[in-house]
Design a protein around this motif. Sequence first.
Motif, PDB file in Angstrom:
ATOM      1  N   GLU B  38      34.812  43.793  25.271  1.00 51.29           N
ATOM      2  CA  GLU B  38      34.219  43.213  26.478  1.00 51.29           C
ATOM      3  C   GLU B  38      34.960  43.715  27.691  1.00 51.29           C
ATOM      4  N   ARG B  39      34.273  44.374  28.560  1.00 53.68           N
ATOM      5  CA  ARG B  39      34.913  44.850  29.773  1.00 53.68           C
ATOM      6  C   ARG B  39      33.851  45.242  30.790  1.00 53.68           C
ATOM      7  N   SER B  40      34.322  45.409  32.040  1.00 59.26           N
ATOM      8  CA  SER B  40      33.357  45.772  33.071  1.00 59.26           C
ATOM      9  C   SER B  40      32.954  47.234  32.882  1.00 59.26           C
ATOM     10  N   LYS B  41      31.869  47.609  33.537  1.00 59.26           N
ATOM     11  CA  LYS B  41      31.301  48.941  33.305  1.00 59.26           C
ATOM     12  C   LYS B  41      32.240  50.067  33.728  1.00 59.26           C
ATOM     13  N   GLN B  42      32.929  49.861  34.830  1.00 58.31           N
ATOM     14  CA  GLN B  42      33.817  50.913  35.322  1.00 58.31           C
ATOM     15  C   GLN B  42      35.264  50.545  35.050  1.00 58.31           C
ATOM     16  N   GLU B  43      35.583  50.334  33.796  1.00 56.36           N
ATOM     17  CA  GLU B  43      36.967  50.010  33.440  1.00 56.36           C
ATOM     18  C   GLU B  43      37.513  51.076  32.501  1.00 56.36           C
ATOM     19  N   VAL B 233      36.232  56.450  45.208  1.00 52.31           N
ATOM     20  CA  VAL B 233      36.830  55.755  44.058  1.00 52.31           C
ATOM     21  C   VAL B 233      35.733  54.970  43.340  1.00 52.31           C
ATOM     22  N   ILE B 234      35.468  55.319  42.099  1.00 53.37           N
ATOM     23  CA  ILE B 234      34.383  54.668  41.358  1.00 53.37           C
ATOM     24  C   ILE B 234      34.915  53.642  40.355  1.00 53.37           C
ATOM     25  N   LEU B 235      36.019  53.954  39.711  1.00 51.40           N
ATOM     26  CA  LEU B 235      36.588  53.013  38.734  1.00 51.40           C
ATOM     27  C   LEU B 235      36.893  51.679  39.410  1.00 51.40           C
ATOM     28  N   GLU B 236      36.501  50.583  38.745  1.00 49.52           N
ATOM     29  CA  GLU B 236      36.781  49.253  39.290  1.00 49.52           C
ATOM     30  C   GLU B 236      38.138  48.769  38.808  1.00 49.52           C
ATOM     31  N   LYS B 237      38.519  49.211  37.612  1.00 50.10           N
ATOM     32  CA  LYS B 237      39.711  48.645  36.986  1.00 50.10           C
ATOM     33  C   LYS B 237      40.351  49.657  36.034  1.00 50.10           C
ATOM     34  N   ILE B 238      41.667  49.677  36.030  1.00 51.60           N
ATOM     35  CA  ILE B 238      42.381  50.471  35.022  1.00 51.60           C
ATOM     36  C   ILE B 238      43.317  49.518  34.294  1.00 51.60           C
ATOM     37  N   TYR B 239      43.159  49.452  32.976  1.00 49.20           N
ATOM     38  CA  TYR B 239      43.989  48.554  32.182  1.00 49.20           C
ATOM     39  C   TYR B 239      44.985  49.388  31.374  1.00 49.20           C
ATOM     40  N   LEU B 509      43.901  63.180  24.409  1.00 44.54           N
ATOM     41  CA  LEU B 509      42.584  62.980  23.820  1.00 44.54           C
ATOM     42  C   LEU B 509      41.823  62.106  24.801  1.00 44.54           C
ATOM     43  N   LYS B 510      40.604  62.477  25.091  1.00 42.84           N
ATOM     44  CA  LYS B 510      39.827  61.739  26.097  1.00 42.84           C
ATOM     45  C   LYS B 510      38.440  61.482  25.520  1.00 42.84           C
ATOM     46  N   LYS B 511      37.979  60.244  25.681  1.00 47.83           N
ATOM     47  CA  LYS B 511      36.619  59.933  25.229  1.00 47.83           C
ATOM     48  C   LYS B 511      35.624  60.696  26.107  1.00 47.83           C
ATOM     49  N   PRO B 512      34.516  61.134  25.540  1.00 46.23           N
ATOM     50  CA  PRO B 512      33.585  61.970  26.312  1.00 46.23           C
ATOM     51  C   PRO B 512      32.976  61.253  27.527  1.00 46.23           C
ATOM     52  N   TYR B 513      32.970  59.914  27.498  1.00 45.55           N
ATOM     53  CA  TYR B 513      32.347  59.202  28.627  1.00 45.55           C
ATOM     54  C   TYR B 513      33.279  59.061  29.837  1.00 45.55           C
ATOM     55  N   VAL B 514      34.548  59.477  29.686  1.00 39.48           N
ATOM     56  CA  VAL B 514      35.451  59.448  30.847  1.00 39.48           C
ATOM     57  C   VAL B 514      35.250  60.746  31.615  1.00 39.48           C
ATOM     58  N   LYS B 515      34.764  60.633  32.849  1.00 39.18           N
ATOM     59  CA  LYS B 515      34.459  61.840  33.639  1.00 39.18           C
ATOM     60  C   LYS B 515      35.228  61.805  34.959  1.00 39.18           C
ATOM     61  N   LYS B 528      41.914  59.328  40.551  1.00 38.50           N
ATOM     62  CA  LYS B 528      41.309  58.765  41.761  1.00 38.50           C
ATOM     63  C   LYS B 528      39.781  58.805  41.698  1.00 38.50           C
ATOM     64  N   THR B 529      39.227  59.928  41.248  1.00 44.42           N
ATOM     65  CA  THR B 529      37.769  60.060  41.241  1.00 44.42           C
ATOM     66  C   THR B 529      37.178  59.916  39.837  1.00 44.42           C
ATOM     67  N   ALA B 530      37.980  59.413  38.907  1.00 40.19           N
ATOM     68  CA  ALA B 530      37.482  59.273  37.528  1.00 40.19           C
ATOM     69  C   ALA B 530      36.437  58.169  37.454  1.00 40.19           C
ATOM     70  N   TYR B 531      35.567  58.255  36.466  1.00 40.33           N
ATOM     71  CA  TYR B 531      34.576  57.188  36.261  1.00 40.33           C
ATOM     72  C   TYR B 531      34.114  57.160  34.811  1.00 40.33           C
ATOM     73  N   ILE B 532      33.482  56.082  34.433  1.00 39.08           N
ATOM     74  CA  ILE B 532      32.953  55.951  33.078  1.00 39.08           C
ATOM     75  C   ILE B 532      31.459  56.242  33.146  1.00 39.08           C
ATOM     76  N   GLU B 533      31.042  57.253  32.430  1.00 39.09           N
ATOM     77  CA  GLU B 533      29.619  57.604  32.441  1.00 39.09           C
ATOM     78  C   GLU B 533      28.858  56.565  31.624  1.00 39.09           C
ATOM     79  N   GLN B 534      27.845  56.006  32.226  1.00 38.07           N
ATOM     80  CA  GLN B 534      27.091  54.959  31.538  1.00 38.07           C
ATOM     81  C   GLN B 534      26.053  55.582  30.607  1.00 38.07           C
ATOM     82  N   PRO B 535      25.911  54.993  29.417  1.00 36.88           N
ATOM     83  CA  PRO B 535      24.960  55.577  28.464  1.00 36.88           C
ATOM     84  C   PRO B 535      23.516  55.442  28.952  1.00 36.88           C
TER      85      PRO B 535
END
Lengths: 311, 535
Positions: B38-43, B233-239, B509-515, B528-535
């Motif tokens: 469970e997490r926000s879309k841009q985390e 800046v697109i990412l809302e959160k970095i954990y 190693l980076k998941k393909p949805y991290v852009k 800074k400009t990283a984001y999670i690509e939404q399916p």
Amino acid sequence: MTRHLVKKGLILLFSLFTVATLTFFLMHAIPGDPFTQDKAVPEEIMQAMRRHYGLDQPLFIQYLKYLKGLVTWDLGPSFKYEGRTVTEIISEGFPVSLALGLEALLIAVSLGIAAGTISSLKSGRWQDHLTMLVAVLGISVPSFILATFLQYIFAMKLDILPVARWGTFAQSILPALSLAALPMAFITRLTRSNMVEVIQTDYILTARSKGLSTFQIVCRHMLRNALLPVVTFLGPLTAAILTGSFVVEKIFGIPGLGQWFVMSVTNRDYTVIMGTTVFYSALLMFSVFIVDILYCLIDPRIRIGHKSEAT
Amino acid sequence: MFTWINQNQIKLLTTLKYLLSLLLVFLMGCQSSAPKGERSKQELRLNIASEPPTLDPRKASDTISVAILTLCFEGLMRSEKEFAMAKEVQVSPDLRTYTFTLRDAFWADGQPVTAADFEETWKTILDPSFPSPYASDLYVIKNGKGYKEKKLTRDMVGVKAIDAKTLQVELEHPVPFFLSLVSTHCFFPAPAHMKQPFGDHFVSNGPFKLTSWRHSNDLTLVKNSQYWDISRVILEKIYFGIIQDETTGLHMFENCEIDWAGTPFSSLPLDAMPMLVKNPLYQSFEMPGVYYYIFNIEKPPFDNVNMRKAFALAINRKEIIANILQGKQTPATGSVPPMMWKGDPTPDYFKDADIPEARRLFALALKEMGKTVKDLPPISLSYNTNEGHHKIAQAIQEQWLKALGVRVSLENKEWKVFLDDLTRHQFQIARMGGLATFNDPTTFLDTYKYPQDTHNFSTWRNARLTEILNQSDLISDEKERFKLLKEAEAIVISEMPILPLYYYKGNFLKKPYVKGITYSELGDVEFKTAYIEQP
């Protein structure tokens, strides 16, 4: 009895003082200090840092200051972790290790005694062999192998528990099991060997002939005698398990106290070394002290023994 | 109580553990193309290898703290050519005075970022009573060193806020790479309007701000709404979870609990590398660092330059990279990583594994010393206790024995004991590694210019080299300057006080949805400009 306890208490305090003193001077004797690093640090900057943390003063003055801090439980700031005091580190890390340790202890003691008892009652049969096989495995497989294996089965393969981290009950299960395996196996073997001895004693035969049920004999007569060595083992075990295990904490990313013991020495974080060592020693000695009292309660012979010694 | 297994058994068991984990990596492999949990879309979720010792930019010195600070703070420049808190700069003709004009930017608490923030922060770092390990990086500022040494006063330090938006910096001597230097963490501002910056309230001025830090457990950064360049800046959160164990980190990645494993926040387990390099999610990038051995030039036999060269040439670096590191590193035949030359790297100064030449030089050195192989004093190679260093040392021990017939003993020491021995020159050959702190070849070459200020453990000095380095400070044309600096590097290699082994590579190693990740000029990964690509 009271006199005995007071005497023990005084010895405990003296031992603690000795540990604190020895650790302090040994720690300063080993090469390197908190600020040694591979990056170039000019002498004036080193001096500024040493001054800031009071390391420019003569060792004996530092020692006296340290003793004063120990009495008032003000152990000073960490040299490595900016803005954190040793008291904070202990009061944040210990509850975590305590929670995990209690969980592990509960598993180890309850399952260990149960398995040992069953094994002794079924001595020589398949239940005995199976339990002993598991116990040998528990003793010889180190916690980090077990931890990786548990991660694989329960987190990656079955996906029912998280791989690591700390905060929920689910996250505590795998580390508690990894931590419990060794003492559990040890307690199982210890219980079994003592039970096997006790079974052959005359009073058990008497109890049997009185027509008591196996359950009553085991609980009332056998366990009480067979558990004495287990209680002895419980003292240091409690201290060891409650203060956390470096390996298990590292693998599961648990913010407990165990990692601080090891890391503080690597970092030459003097105040943290002292704080954790004294805390651990106090806990260890206190556990042994409690075990002494428990001994008196469980085994009347010891009480009588001391009485006759005193007279 | 629990120590009834001996060292050999531990080694065996460690190997077993890695084999097991390798098997796991092979068997599993997260097939999911979307983030788990469970997490926000841009985390973005990742692990850091240790608790950051401090998040006060004025005191930080380790890579983990600096990596997080870089997400939370911004200096006058983001890189040599990319303005950040400054929007323009004027440089005086003598290259000694820089006047920065600040843009309208705000701290996370809404207060404006002013020139006084910079003045105050830099002067505090240089304050004799302030414990800042990297203070010497600010010695380029006029009178900075004098103030630290208590010889001069605070007002005499060459940094001044002319008004709220104008900062004037006077330098001790021309520093052609000063704009690159002010983009590093040592030059980040602290909020001067707060009595105790980074105490209970953490206020930063960069793309992200710290909202929670559960010590030794986790850290959470969220987007800083006050950041001047917020639209990018697109990412809302970095954990960040704090997980020391590399294998656990890899398991979490495989299990989709984190989106990233490896550099810059942690590392990948060495034993898993052969498998990981084949993984389609694996990526590597050039890092401005070099792994090398240092010779103690004060003690025989390494007081002889030909002996040093013979030992350097006898090593087969490619073999070490292929068999031990297995992570796409490149053999080092210079003292400055090629990327520092900004697209115009130096040619190889010597041939890797040039055994005939090594043997010739070895014979020559023995002749010069009037000794035979048997007369040579016992030689030892020391390194700090670490599985990787140990394996490399073992391989090199074997290579030297084969090529030169010299048996070198290995000594591994605990980190601080090792450093203490190095400082007291109690070694013959010792391992070391260096990463650039700013984007200029002098970050590596200056080691030999200020032997009293830096840990030039070999104690090697060269008058011509110092002269070249001093000369290069006065040249603003980069091409011309680099030509001189390359000459300096050639001198270092011709004297071989250090034995370069390989240039660092970052592995992750980076998941393909991290852009949207980028690399800084220093090779750091930028989020800074990283984001999670939404399916």
